[in-house]
Design a protein around this motif. Structure first.
Motif, mmCIF file in Angstrom:
data_model
loop_
_atom_site.group_PDB
_atom_site.id
_atom_site.type_symbol
_atom_site.label_atom_id
_atom_site.label_comp_id
_atom_site.label_asym_id
_atom_site.label_seq_id
_atom_site.Cartn_x
_atom_site.Cartn_y
_atom_site.Cartn_z
ATOM 1 N N MET A 228 0.832 -1.202 0.000
ATOM 2 C CA MET A 228 0.000 0.000 0.000
ATOM 3 C C MET A 228 0.869 1.255 0.000
ATOM 4 O O MET A 228 0.584 2.233 -0.712
ATOM 5 N N ALA A 229 1.948 1.235 0.783
ATOM 6 C CA ALA A 229 2.833 2.404 0.843
ATOM 7 C C ALA A 229 3.513 2.649 -0.504
ATOM 8 O O ALA A 229 3.626 3.782 -0.975
ATOM 9 N N LYS A 230 3.965 1.575 -1.131
ATOM 10 C CA LYS A 230 4.605 1.724 -2.436
ATOM 11 C C LYS A 230 3.619 2.232 -3.482
ATOM 12 O O LYS A 230 3.973 3.053 -4.344
ATOM 13 N N MET A 231 2.410 1.719 -3.420
ATOM 14 C CA MET A 231 1.401 2.174 -4.378
ATOM 15 C C MET A 231 1.106 3.654 -4.197
ATOM 16 O O MET A 231 0.888 4.386 -5.170
ATOM 17 N N ARG A 232 1.108 4.124 -2.939
ATOM 18 C CA ARG A 232 0.862 5.551 -2.710
ATOM 19 C C ARG A 232 2.007 6.396 -3.291
ATOM 20 O O ARG A 232 1.799 7.488 -3.814
ATOM 21 N N LEU A 233 3.240 5.871 -3.191
ATOM 22 C CA LEU A 233 4.381 6.587 -3.750
ATOM 23 C C LEU A 233 4.289 6.716 -5.276
ATOM 24 O O LEU A 233 4.782 7.675 -5.864
ATOM 25 N N LEU A 234 3.654 5.741 -5.888
ATOM 26 C CA LEU A 234 3.542 5.746 -7.342
ATOM 27 C C LEU A 234 2.366 6.560 -7.863
ATOM 28 O O LEU A 234 2.196 6.674 -9.078
ATOM 29 N N GLN A 235 1.538 7.081 -6.949
ATOM 30 C CA GLN A 235 0.341 7.793 -7.386
ATOM 31 C C GLN A 235 0.651 8.938 -8.366
ATOM 32 O O GLN A 235 -0.021 9.065 -9.402
ATOM 33 N N PRO A 236 1.663 9.787 -8.105
ATOM 34 C CA PRO A 236 1.949 10.879 -9.070
ATOM 35 C C PRO A 236 2.309 10.342 -10.450
ATOM 36 O O PRO A 236 1.863 10.880 -11.471
ATOM 37 N N LYS A 237 3.158 9.323 -10.509
ATOM 38 C CA LYS A 237 3.538 8.748 -11.800
ATOM 39 C C LYS A 237 2.342 8.094 -12.491
ATOM 40 O O LYS A 237 2.203 8.185 -13.724
ATOM 41 N N MET A 238 1.512 7.431 -11.729
ATOM 42 C CA MET A 238 0.333 6.787 -12.305
ATOM 43 C C MET A 238 -0.629 7.838 -12.846
ATOM 44 O O MET A 238 -1.229 7.656 -13.918
ATOM 45 N N LYS A 239 -0.770 8.940 -12.119
ATOM 46 C CA LYS A 239 -1.638 10.025 -12.573
ATOM 47 C C LYS A 239 -1.120 10.613 -13.886
ATOM 48 O O LYS A 239 -1.892 10.904 -14.809
ATOM 49 N N ALA A 240 0.192 10.766 -13.973
ATOM 50 C CA ALA A 240 0.780 11.298 -15.197
ATOM 51 C C ALA A 240 0.535 10.372 -16.383
ATOM 52 O O ALA A 240 0.237 10.827 -17.502
ATOM 53 N N LEU A 241 0.646 9.076 -16.154
ATOM 54 C CA LEU A 241 0.392 8.110 -17.228
ATOM 55 C C LEU A 241 -1.070 8.135 -17.675
ATOM 56 O O LEU A 241 -1.366 8.018 -18.872
ATOM 57 N N ARG A 242 -1.964 8.276 -16.728
ATOM 58 C CA ARG A 242 -3.386 8.346 -17.090
ATOM 59 C C ARG A 242 -3.658 9.578 -17.954
ATOM 60 O O ARG A 242 -4.454 9.514 -18.899
ATOM 61 N N GLU A 243 -3.027 10.676 -17.585
ATOM 62 C CA GLU A 243 -3.235 11.904 -18.362
ATOM 63 C C GLU A 243 -2.595 11.793 -19.751
ATOM 64 O O GLU A 243 -3.159 12.252 -20.749
ATOM 65 N N ARG A 244 -1.408 11.148 -19.818
ATOM 66 C CA ARG A 244 -0.703 11.046 -21.091
ATOM 67 C C ARG A 244 -1.459 10.137 -22.067
ATOM 68 O O ARG A 244 -1.512 10.405 -23.280
ATOM 69 N N TYR A 245 -2.003 9.031 -21.535
ATOM 70 C CA TYR A 245 -2.704 8.071 -22.404
ATOM 71 C C TYR A 245 -4.206 8.059 -22.112
ATOM 72 O O TYR A 245 -4.840 7.004 -22.103
ATOM 73 N N ALA A 246 -4.758 9.239 -21.911
ATOM 74 C CA ALA A 246 -6.181 9.339 -21.580
ATOM 75 C C ALA A 246 -7.072 8.794 -22.684
ATOM 76 O O ALA A 246 -8.161 8.270 -22.424
ATOM 77 N N ASP A 247 -6.629 8.863 -23.924
ATOM 78 C CA ASP A 247 -7.451 8.438 -25.060
ATOM 79 C C ASP A 247 -7.104 7.045 -25.575
ATOM 80 O O ASP A 247 -7.685 6.585 -26.574
ATOM 81 N N ASP A 248 -6.149 6.388 -24.917
ATOM 82 C CA ASP A 248 -5.740 5.050 -25.370
ATOM 83 C C ASP A 248 -5.603 4.125 -24.156
ATOM 84 O O ASP A 248 -4.566 4.081 -23.479
ATOM 85 N N ARG A 249 -6.666 3.394 -23.880
ATOM 86 C CA ARG A 249 -6.705 2.517 -22.709
ATOM 87 C C ARG A 249 -5.652 1.413 -22.783
ATOM 88 O O ARG A 249 -5.062 1.037 -21.784
ATOM 89 N N GLN A 250 -5.432 0.878 -23.965
ATOM 90 C CA GLN A 250 -4.488 -0.220 -24.103
ATOM 91 C C GLN A 250 -3.063 0.231 -23.776
ATOM 92 O O GLN A 250 -2.348 -0.435 -23.024
ATOM 93 N N LYS A 251 -2.649 1.365 -24.327
ATOM 94 C CA LYS A 251 -1.315 1.878 -24.027
ATOM 95 C C LYS A 251 -1.204 2.271 -22.562
ATOM 96 O O LYS A 251 -0.126 2.110 -21.954
ATOM 97 N N GLN A 252 -2.279 2.791 -22.017
ATOM 98 C CA GLN A 252 -2.267 3.167 -20.601
ATOM 99 C C GLN A 252 -2.033 1.944 -19.732
ATOM 100 O O GLN A 252 -1.235 1.968 -18.791
ATOM 101 N N SER A 253 -2.703 0.823 -20.038
ATOM 102 C CA SER A 253 -2.530 -0.412 -19.263
ATOM 103 C C SER A 253 -1.115 -0.945 -19.405
ATOM 104 O O SER A 253 -0.500 -1.387 -18.429
ATOM 105 N N GLN A 254 -0.577 -0.905 -20.649
ATOM 106 C CA GLN A 254 0.788 -1.384 -20.862
ATOM 107 C C GLN A 254 1.797 -0.543 -20.094
ATOM 108 O O GLN A 254 2.738 -1.079 -19.490
#
Length: 546
Positions: A377-403
């Motif tokens: 859980m702690a590690k996942m919280r640390l990754l939240q900013p990076k995960m948010k950035a990836l969601r924003e970068r691949y907002a229109d492409d779910r497959q690339k976002q998952s990869q």
């Protein structure tokens, strides 16, 4: 956020389990032409099983005695037997009080009153009359004397052809297993063939209780070569008669904590049957026929368990009879857990202390998973900013976002399911303990300390549920969340309150387990977070949130 989501997951799983349990209870809430052995002067009609195991459609005056009543008493059982047919029409469990405040013994069987319930038995065949025999007995009161290990009650009857039937009912010291044997002396000039039957009969009044924390099944069950244990509800009996041929086996009527069961000969073939009609349900057995030549005698044997659901003793009476203890679908976990709980009780002599000990042991065994959970859980919280950035970068492409997410998890060596898996593994253990606490007669009226006089009943002052709710709230406070949605925040804040309301009606033994479990979780959570802070992980997490 993961911690809060896991807490919500626990709540949803638990509430779903309770709702399913209630649904199952709501949707699963005979005559025998018996003992055709003697021609008597009785004119009343009765009901007896035919050769096929199906019940004849004849009337029976439930609760009415046709013969003399005799009493048989051991140190644990008090039976009342009707000499007409030799049926057990009343059974008192002398070691078990009706309620905590009413010291009168539990009446498991009784043909009088609103709930009519009896254990009937007899013989079929021999081409005799339809009436049941009126047995003769030397006296009307039998008691286990000091120093005696057993007491026998011989009931005798002779038919018009000179065949002598002796029904022998035996009670042993400290035992709830009642032996019922028939000795047949064929003094006639022709061979006779007889079968033995035993059945349990009760009216189908719905059992009281059964709200979430107090499931209370009342109905039938049986065991055969094909089914180790199978419930056969009153509804099942109404829909269709049970008709099973098996070697050995048994039939039973169950309720919470107590059971009555007929155990036929285990070395022969038997017919297991049921019937429902006129407001009564019946479940019973018919043994294989036995031919007795002129001048010869034979004995047919069976037994009836009438008492509490004591697993060790029931298992010694018949295979799988101990499965009548209602441990739900996780019985294979509940049984060993309760055996371990029983072992702890043998060491400390208090069921409440034993519950605390088993909670500490279970939480200790699960600690590596708990540690992995909070670390993940702690590690996942640390990754939240990076995960948010990836969601924003691949907002229109779910497959690339998952990869991209999977690559991030792999790079950072994080398991996204690490926070959920320990919860999923712990839930079966909790549910198994839940059933063990509710289904074990050993916890019935078992005191803990102070105001808790019955671990199977709810806390009379609701102190334990309130403490449990407070501990749950503290766990929430110690688990910082990044949830920003006001609705989700309100739901999370409401969870301790909802659980507290649920636990107000739960057995205090179960609430004690949950309270101790929460307290241990708080201690473990504190230790884990301190360890993470020393490694710099948790502190970096805090800084990123700020």
């Amino acid at each position: 956020m993961e911690s809060q989501r896991n807490l919500l997951l626990i709540g949803l799983l638990f509430v779903s389990f309770l709702i399913y349990q209630q649904w199952e209870k709501d949707h699963n809430p005979q005559p025998v032409q018996t003992e055709q052995v003697a021609s008597t002067t009785q004119n009343s009609q009765t009901d007896v099983p035919s050769e096929s195991g199906q019940a004849s459609n004849v009337k029976v005056q439930a609760g009415q005695s046709h013969g003399q009543l005799i009493t048989v008493k051991s140190d644990v059982l008090a039976l009342t037997i009707d000499t007409y047919g030799g049926d057990i029409v009343k059974a008192e469990l002398l070691q078990y009080a009706k309620t905590e405040k009413n010291s009168s013994p539990v009446e498991l069987l009784d043909v009088n009153g609103k709930h009519q319930y009896s254990a009937r038995s007899g013989l079929i065949g021999g081409n005799f009359g339809q009436a049941r025999p009126l047995y003769h007995v030397a006296k009307t009161d039998f008691s286990l004397a000091s120093g005696q290990n057993e007491i026998q009650v011989p009931l005798t009857a002779t038919n018009a052809n000179g065949v002598v039937f002796t029904k022998i009912i035996t009670l042993k010291k400290g035992s709830y297993n009642v032996a019922v044997d028939y000795k047949v002396d064929n003094a006639s000039t022709a061979p006779i063939s007889v079968k033995m039957f035993g059945e349990l009969k009760q009216n189908t009044i719905k059992a009281k209780g059964g709200f979430f924390g107090h499931p209370n099944y009342r109905g039938g069950a049986y065991s055969s070569a094909e089914h180790r244990y199978e419930k056969y509800t009153f509804s099942d009996m109404k829909d269709g008669d049970l008709n099973a041929n098996t070697r050995g086996g048994w039939v039973a009527m169950l309720q919470q904590y107590f059971a009555a069961a007929w155990i036929p000969p285990q070395n022969g073939n038997n017919i297991l049957y049921s019937h429902s009609g006129n407001g009564f349900a019946r479940i019973g057995f018919i043994s294989a026929p036995k031919t007795i030549e002129p001048g010869q005698s034979a004995t047919l044997s069976s037994s009836a368990w009438i008492g509490p659901e004591l697993q060790d003793k029931m298992a010694a009476v018949a295979p799988h009879l101990d499965l009548t203890v209602n441990y739900g679908w996780l019985w294979f976990i509940s049984q060993p857990l309760f055996k371990f709980l029983k072992f702890l009780h043998s060491l400390v002599g208090n069921w409440g202390v034993a519950i605390i000990l088993i909670t500490l042991i279970v939480k200790g065994v699960m600690y590596p998973l708990t540690r992995a959970q909070y670390t993940s859980m702690a590690k996942m919280r640390l990754l939240q900013p990076k995960m948010k950035a990836l969601r924003e970068r691949y907002a229109d492409d779910r497959q690339k976002q998952s990869q991209a997410m999977m690559e991030l998890y792999k790079k950072e060596k994080v398991n996204p399911l690490g926070g959920c898996l320990p919860i999923a593994l712990q839930m079966p253990i909790f549910i198994a303990l839940y059933w063990a606490f509710l289904g074990s007669v050993e916890l019935r009226h078992a005191p803990f300390m102070l105001w808790i006089h019955d671990l199977s009943a709810q806390d009379p002052y609701y102190i334990l549920p309130v403490l449990m709710g407070a501990s749950m709230f503290m766990i929430q406070r110690m688990s910082p969340t990044a949830v920003a949605d006001p609705m989700q925040q309100k739901i999370m804040q409401f969870m301790p309150v909802a659980f507290t309301v649920f636990f107000l009606f739960f057995p205090s033994g179960l609430v004690l387990y949950w309270l101790v479990s929460n307290c241990v979780t708080l201690a473990q959570q504190t230790l884990i977070y301190r360890e993470l802070e020393r490694k710099g992980l948790h502190s970096r997490d805090k800084k990123e949130k700020n």
